[in-house]
Design an enzyme around this catalytic site. Structure first.
Site, PDB file in Angstrom:
ATOM      1  N   THR A  87       0.760  -1.213   0.253  1.00 32.92           N
ATOM      2  CA  THR A  87       0.159   0.163  -0.036  1.00 32.92           C
ATOM      3  C   THR A  87       0.948   1.289   0.110  1.00 32.92           C
ATOM      4  OG1 THR A  87      -0.097  -0.131   2.594  1.00 32.92           O
ATOM      5  CG2 THR A  87      -1.826  -1.137   1.141  1.00 32.92           C
ATOM      6  N   GLU A 160       0.186  -4.493  11.397  1.00 39.56           N
ATOM      7  CA  GLU A 160      -0.498  -5.166  10.523  1.00 39.56           C
ATOM      8  C   GLU A 160      -0.580  -6.791  11.122  1.00 39.56           C
ATOM      9  OE1 GLU A 160      -1.830  -4.595   7.692  1.00 39.56           O
ATOM     10  OE2 GLU A 160      -1.240  -2.684   7.554  1.00 39.56           O
ATOM     11  N   ASN A 233     -13.712  -9.060  -1.374  1.00 39.20           N
ATOM     12  CA  ASN A 233     -12.655  -9.937  -1.706  1.00 39.20           C
ATOM     13  C   ASN A 233     -13.037 -11.277  -2.283  1.00 39.20           C
ATOM     14  OD1 ASN A 233     -10.147  -8.455  -0.978  1.00 39.20           O
ATOM     15  ND2 ASN A 233     -11.002  -8.546   1.024  1.00 39.20           N
ATOM     16  N   ARG A 351     -41.330  -2.301 -23.961  1.00 39.87           N
ATOM     17  CA  ARG A 351     -40.093  -1.956 -24.161  1.00 39.87           C
ATOM     18  C   ARG A 351     -39.880  -0.525 -24.486  1.00 39.87           C
ATOM     19  NH1 ARG A 351     -38.923  -5.714 -29.305  1.00 39.87           N
ATOM     20  NH2 ARG A 351     -36.672  -4.691 -28.998  1.00 39.87           N
ATOM     21  N   HIS A 381     -54.371  -9.910 -24.624  1.00 36.12           N
ATOM     22  CA  HIS A 381     -53.944 -11.407 -24.796  1.00 36.12           C
ATOM     23  C   HIS A 381     -52.872 -11.495 -26.100  1.00 36.12           C
ATOM     24  CE1 HIS A 381     -57.443 -12.168 -22.427  1.00 36.12           C
ATOM     25  NE2 HIS A 381     -58.255 -11.390 -23.576  1.00 36.12           N
ATOM     26  N   ASN A 395     -59.684  -1.929 -29.380  1.00 39.91           N
ATOM     27  CA  ASN A 395     -59.658  -2.948 -28.810  1.00 39.91           C
ATOM     28  C   ASN A 395     -58.758  -3.982 -29.643  1.00 39.91           C
ATOM     29  OD1 ASN A 395     -60.032  -5.605 -27.926  1.00 39.91           O
ATOM     30  ND2 ASN A 395     -61.967  -5.053 -27.014  1.00 39.91           N
TER      31      ASN A 395
END
Length: 476
Positions: A87, A160, A233, A351, A381, A395
């Site tokens: 680091t 550490e 991780n 969509r 339908h 319709n």
């Protein structure tokens, strides 16, 4: 206000992810982890952000370039850490790209849930040329650097895990990986780092003991919420943070009065295609059933009800509309709109470009794409409406479709008000069905039809009396 520069550590490979995708580009709530951290930088009004890359550097840098949705006006720069020697070594690569004044905040590219208020408090703790550490107490601190305090509770150093003795490993206050450093001190401390430790790496955490030796006060801003500093991780850790993030978003919605059937089964995500941030705006008395996924920007009007397992993306659902279970509404970049009191689904698909008026009915297994349906129109339908303009009170029969594509170009179909389309019709675009007209079931319409008339285009029925079916031949 002190000028603020930020270093983001994003060089790690993420071996335990077992993925070809760099760890910091794994997605949480539809957004790369690194974009979450760039958003944190934006919340701090950073002057400059330096991203330290390594594994998958080209991909990571390209992903950052596409992160405009995080907001902020900071100057974004990249540096490479090759090889990766710890680091401290990573920050050494970044310092030449910094302005050299103000405060430097070090963030981790795989820690996505740190709140802006927490980071502002950390920066405040570092005011007056202090070194400020973000810390947390953990019931199991294994693997983390321990905060070692001296007399009076002052921070002395960070040890550490691999270098800690038994007494130090018993400490439950750990370093999160996030710190605020006085810029004018940083380069000097980094120059004094060594790799004389168990991992043979240059630890950034060693600058804490240097600060103490130099008489620079070290402040530890300890928080109680470990999720804010949790890193990723492994796929399991990513899933844990995903659920924690979604629970927080669900809780915020319920605070606003939204009725969620089960907050543990709710998802709000960014839309990776359009770049739209995950955002849901709800009026009063909105109800959302289990298993729903919202992506991009979604607006739900007063009293709107969303059934179980719907997926709604970049869309507006107006007041009183009901979206029945298993419906997919995808506005993508052009948006989709469901009008007041409309009934959608179950198993419907809207969509991009679907624009539905008031009290429109779209039933099961009906698909609408780039089409407008005026108030009161119904397709209940097994139907398809693509590139169509549908008038009021139309319709549209079961099994009917608009044939909008000729193999090269799309064409529009216009169905004027009060038209009745029978079942199993094909409307071959470009074509207009005149107002008040009727199209007989099973027709294939290739020419415009007059208003108020009946249009039939199908083979004539033939019935043969006493017809005998062919007999099967005997086997043998």
């Amino acid at each position: 206000m002190t000028a603020l520069d930020i270093i983001i550590m994003a060089a790690g490979k993420g071996t335990r992810m077992k993925s070809r995708i760099p760890k910091v580009l794994q997605r949480l709530a539809g957004r790369p982890l690194l974009h979450h951290v760039l958003g944190q930088a934006a919340s701090l009004q950073a002057r400059r952000v330096v991203v330290v890359t390594g594994h998958g550097a080209t991909e990571v840098e390209a992903a950052c370039a596409g992160s405009a949705g995080v907001g902020g006006t900071f100057d974004l720069k990249f540096v490479r850490q090759e090889p990766q020697l710890g680091t401290g070594h990573a920050v050494q690569q970044a310092t030449p790209a910094l302005a050299g004044d103000g405060t430097v905040v070090v963030l981790s590219g795989d820690v996505p849930l740190t709140q802006a208020a927490t980071l502002r408090a950390l920066v405040e703790a570092g005011a007056g040329e202090r070194l400020a550490l973000l810390t947390v107490r953990l019931p199991d601190p294994t693997g983390y650097g321990r905060i070692v305090r001296g007399e009076g509770g002052t921070v002395q150093r960070i040890v550490e895990h691999k270098d800690a003795n038994d007494a130090e490993r018993a400490i439950d206050e750990v370093y999160s990986g996030i710190m605020a450093v006085p810029a004018q001190r940083l380069a000097g401390w980094l120059a004094r780092l060594t790799n004389d430790n168990a991992q043979g790496e240059y630890y950034l955490t060693d600058i804490v003991s240097m600060a103490v030796a130099d008489g620079v006060p070290v402040a530890a801003h300890c928080i109680g919420d470990a999720l804010q500093v949790a890193g990723v991780n492994s796929p399991a850790q990513l899933a844990d943070l995903e659920r924690a993030h979604q629970r927080a978003q669900a809780a915020a919605l319920m605070e606003q009065g939204v009725r969620l059937a089960d907050p543990a089964r709710f998802d709000l995500r960014d839309d990776a295609r359009s770049g739209a941030r995950g955002e849901i705006l709800c009026a009063q008395d909105v109800e959302i059933d289990v298993g729903c996924i919202f992506t991009g920007r979604v607006e739900l009007g007063e009293g709107a009800r969303i059934g179980a397992y719907c997926h709604i993306s970049n869309a507006t659902i107006a007041a009183g509309a009901v979206v029945h279970p298993f419906t997919h509404i995808d506005g993508e970049k052009t948006g989709a709109h469901v009008g007041e009191g409309a009934l959608i689904g179950p198993f419907a698909r809207l969509r991009p470009g679907a624009q539905l008026g008031r009290e429109v009915h779209i039933g099961n297994f009906v698909e609408v794409k780039n089409s407008t349906l005026a108030d009161g129109a119904k397709a209940n339908h097994l139907a398809y409406l693509g590139d169509a303009s549908v008038g009021e009170r139309v319709n549209y029969g079961a099994g009917s479709i608009t044939a909008n594509y000729d193999g090269a170009n799309k064409h529009r179909t216009v169905i004027e008000a009060d038209v009745h389309i029978g079942s199993n019709c094909v409307l071959v675009a470009p074509v207009t069905i005149g107002a008040g007209g009727t199209v007989g079931g099973g027709s294939t319409i290739t020419k415009d039809t007059p208003p108020g008339g009946l249009s039939v285009a199908r083979g004539r029925q033939v019935s043969i009396a006493n017809w005998k079916r062919p007999a099967k031949q005997a086997k043998g």
